[in-house]
Write a protein that holds these residues in place. Structure first.
Motif, PDB file in Angstrom:
ATOM      1  N   UNK A  16       0.809  -1.209   0.000  1.00  0.00           N
ATOM      2  CA  UNK A  16       0.000   0.000   0.000  1.00  0.00           C
ATOM      3  C   UNK A  16       0.852   1.274   0.000  1.00  0.00           C
ATOM      4  N   UNK A  17       2.163   1.097  -0.062  1.00  0.00           N
ATOM      5  CA  UNK A  17       3.056   2.248  -0.104  1.00  0.00           C
ATOM      6  C   UNK A  17       3.443   2.547  -1.554  1.00  0.00           C
ATOM      7  N   UNK A  18       3.737   3.805  -1.827  1.00  0.00           N
ATOM      8  CA  UNK A  18       4.220   4.129  -3.160  1.00  0.00           C
ATOM      9  C   UNK A  18       5.723   3.866  -3.232  1.00  0.00           C
ATOM     10  N   UNK A  19       6.237   3.690  -4.429  1.00  0.00           N
ATOM     11  CA  UNK A  19       7.661   3.435  -4.623  1.00  0.00           C
ATOM     12  C   UNK A  19       8.421   4.755  -4.633  1.00  0.00           C
ATOM     13  N   UNK A  20       9.745   4.723  -4.387  1.00  0.00           N
ATOM     14  CA  UNK A  20      10.547   5.944  -4.514  1.00  0.00           C
ATOM     15  C   UNK A  20      10.438   6.566  -5.901  1.00  0.00           C
ATOM     16  N   UNK A  21      10.334   5.721  -6.928  1.00  0.00           N
ATOM     17  CA  UNK A  21      10.209   6.227  -8.288  1.00  0.00           C
ATOM     18  C   UNK A  21       8.897   6.995  -8.474  1.00  0.00           C
ATOM     19  N   UNK A  22       7.813   6.457  -7.893  1.00  0.00           N
ATOM     20  CA  UNK A  22       6.525   7.141  -7.981  1.00  0.00           C
ATOM     21  C   UNK A  22       6.555   8.456  -7.201  1.00  0.00           C
ATOM     22  N   UNK A  23       7.243   8.453  -6.062  1.00  0.00           N
ATOM     23  CA  UNK A  23       7.363   9.691  -5.292  1.00  0.00           C
ATOM     24  C   UNK A  23       8.077  10.754  -6.116  1.00  0.00           C
ATOM     25  N   UNK A  24       9.185  10.397  -6.755  1.00  0.00           N
ATOM     26  CA  UNK A  24       9.910  11.372  -7.560  1.00  0.00           C
ATOM     27  C   UNK A  24       9.048  11.870  -8.725  1.00  0.00           C
TER      28      UNK A  24
ATOM     29  N   UNK B  40       6.702  12.822   3.085  1.00  0.00           N
ATOM     30  CA  UNK B  40       7.981  13.382   3.499  1.00  0.00           C
ATOM     31  C   UNK B  40       7.983  13.698   4.988  1.00  0.00           C
ATOM     32  N   UNK B  41       9.155  13.634   5.595  1.00  0.00           N
ATOM     33  CA  UNK B  41       9.342  14.025   6.988  1.00  0.00           C
ATOM     34  C   UNK B  41      10.675  14.765   7.106  1.00  0.00           C
ATOM     35  N   UNK B  42      10.827  15.506   8.191  1.00  0.00           N
ATOM     36  CA  UNK B  42      12.089  16.191   8.461  1.00  0.00           C
ATOM     37  C   UNK B  42      12.948  15.320   9.366  1.00  0.00           C
TER      38      UNK B  42
ATOM     39  N   UNK C 232      13.557  13.631   4.564  1.00  0.00           N
ATOM     40  CA  UNK C 232      13.557  12.200   4.305  1.00  0.00           C
ATOM     41  C   UNK C 232      12.201  11.767   3.781  1.00  0.00           C
ATOM     42  N   UNK C 233      12.192  10.637   3.099  1.00  0.00           N
ATOM     43  CA  UNK C 233      10.898  10.070   2.718  1.00  0.00           C
ATOM     44  C   UNK C 233      10.269   9.446   3.958  1.00  0.00           C
ATOM     45  N   UNK C 234       8.972   9.433   3.994  1.00  0.00           N
ATOM     46  CA  UNK C 234       8.226   8.897   5.127  1.00  0.00           C
ATOM     47  C   UNK C 234       8.094   7.387   4.965  1.00  0.00           C
ATOM     48  N   UNK C 235       8.729   6.593   5.821  1.00  0.00           N
ATOM     49  CA  UNK C 235       8.662   5.133   5.653  1.00  0.00           C
ATOM     50  C   UNK C 235       7.266   4.573   5.872  1.00  0.00           C
ATOM     51  N   UNK C 236       6.361   5.361   6.432  1.00  0.00           N
ATOM     52  CA  UNK C 236       4.985   4.908   6.619  1.00  0.00           C
ATOM     53  C   UNK C 236       4.180   4.935   5.328  1.00  0.00           C
ATOM     54  N   UNK C 237       4.634   5.756   4.373  1.00  0.00           N
ATOM     55  CA  UNK C 237       3.861   5.908   3.130  1.00  0.00           C
ATOM     56  C   UNK C 237       4.666   5.589   1.875  1.00  0.00           C
ATOM     57  N   UNK C 238       6.003   5.435   2.023  1.00  0.00           N
ATOM     58  CA  UNK C 238       6.861   5.148   0.873  1.00  0.00           C
ATOM     59  C   UNK C 238       7.672   3.897   1.170  1.00  0.00           C
ATOM     60  N   UNK C 239       7.776   3.017   0.195  1.00  0.00           N
ATOM     61  CA  UNK C 239       8.578   1.805   0.348  1.00  0.00           C
ATOM     62  C   UNK C 239      10.052   2.179   0.226  1.00  0.00           C
TER      63      UNK C 239
ATOM     64  N   UNK D  44      19.149   3.268  -0.658  1.00  0.00           N
ATOM     65  CA  UNK D  44      20.397   2.930   0.032  1.00  0.00           C
ATOM     66  C   UNK D  44      20.911   4.050   0.922  1.00  0.00           C
ATOM     67  N   UNK D  45      20.256   5.191   0.903  1.00  0.00           N
ATOM     68  CA  UNK D  45      20.770   6.341   1.644  1.00  0.00           C
ATOM     69  C   UNK D  45      19.970   6.630   2.900  1.00  0.00           C
ATOM     70  N   UNK D  46      19.274   5.625   3.417  1.00  0.00           N
ATOM     71  CA  UNK D  46      18.513   5.814   4.641  1.00  0.00           C
ATOM     72  C   UNK D  46      17.270   6.658   4.461  1.00  0.00           C
ATOM     73  N   UNK D  47      16.864   6.842   3.232  1.00  0.00           N
ATOM     74  CA  UNK D  47      15.639   7.588   2.986  1.00  0.00           C
ATOM     75  C   UNK D  47      15.836   9.082   2.824  1.00  0.00           C
TER      76      UNK D  47
END
Length: 320
Positions: free
Chosen positions: A5-13, A30-32, A45-52, A57-60
């Motif tokens: 149910x999370x979006x991918x990093x590619x979809x976020x970009x 997104x989160x700070x 950072x990307x929000x791990x609750x909503x993004x896979x 590799x950079x910790x989000x």
């Protein structure tokens, strides 16, 4: 939320670079980074609750968020000015995170420029980046070309806050704690040299732009009375100098903010500016309860500040 149910990093970009998606619809992704709170250059950072984030590799950490936010605004500007219904004023802006806090706060420029309106009052070509030093802004000089190409009525600039606090710099400008020392006596000679340097940077920029663009109006601003809160930019540097009382910390910052505002007011009121440079004095506008962190108003605070800019733009251009 499971990964399905999370979006991918590619979809976020994809969503981030789409200028037709509103920023409020991106905030849930997104989160700070807590380590960068109370900084003029927040780490997003990307929000791990909503993004896979398993593929990252950079910790989000969202690399290039300043660039992405800048490109979004410039695309939105282009869509706005190319709309035949647009009858507003064209503006170029440059500055720090009061003008460009990526996605998660509605900063001054977000409040002024409403690209999703049918015909917004302003179209703002934004050059701002969180964390920018005033010295870098002026030395890199994207400003001249942007004004030449866009031919705006107004140029807005926000700078010097990061120069004041970058890398704990504030501690270099104040004396160590001394019992009974009044707040106004905590500023040392380094601070006064710093204040003069900032004034000269602004003066050089203003004179250069005003002489090259005879119809341009320039609007700068001073910061409101920030409130130290044990952050990396204000509270902790003061504690290093033995200044631990929150009320004393707050009082010292009021003195600093007063000095910087008064210096800018003297500059724009100087006859050499020809009445074409203006200063937005934000002191007292945000108040004590509308801060997001040590350095940035929250959305309500930025809305109050942006109203002052709206009034100053009217004053500068004679347009309502």
């Amino acid at each position: 939320m499971n990964n399905s149910h999370k979006i991918s990093p590619q979809e976020l970009r994809r969503r981030l670079i789409n200028p037709k998606i509103k920023e409020k619809d991106l905030q849930e992704f997104l989160i700070i980074d807590p380590s960068s709170t109370n900084s003029f250059e927040p780490i997003i950072r990307v929000n791990p609750s909503t993004v896979n984030t398993t593929e990252m590799s950079n910790g989000g950490v969202l690399n290039g968020i300043n660039r992405i936010a800048k490109e979004r605004r410039q695309l939105q500007y282009r869509l706005t000015v190319n709309n035949p219904l647009f009858r507003g004023q064209k503006i170029v802006s440059e500055g720090d995170s009061w003008f460009q806090f990526p996605i998660l706060l509605f900063d001054v420029i977000d409040q002024l420029f409403s690209p999703f309106d049918i015909s917004p009052d302003y179209a703002i070509f934004s050059l701002g980046e969180a964390g920018d030093l005033l010295s870098n802004i002026i030395n890199e000089d994207e400003i001249t070309q942007a004004i030449e190409v866009e031919n705006p009525e107004v140029f807005l600039i926000s700078g010097s806050g990061n120069d004041l606090v970058f890398d704990g710099n504030l501690a270099n400008f104040i004396h160590p704690f001394e019992d009974g020392r009044p707040p106004e006596n905590y500023l040392n000679n380094e601070f006064y040299r710093f204040k003069d340097m900032i004034r000269q940077l602004y003066r050089g920029l203003y004179i250069r732009l005003l002489s090259r663009f005879p119809d341009l109006k320039i609007i700068g601003h001073g910061y409101d009375y920030v409130i130290p809160d044990n952050g990396v930019s204000l509270g902790r540097p003061m504690k290093k100098k033995g200044i631990e009382d929150p009320e004393l910390q707050k009082a010292i910052m009021r003195v600093i903010i007063d000095h910087l505002n008064e210096s800018q007011l003297e500059l724009v009121n100087n006859v050499e500016m020809g009445g074409r440079a203006f200063h937005v004095d934000c002191r007292g506008e945000v108040g004590d309860n509308n801060w997001f962190d040590e350095l940035h108003p929250n959305n309500a605070g930025f809305a109050r500040v942006s109203y002052l800019f709206t009034e100053k733009i009217k004053e500068a251009t004679g347009r309502s």
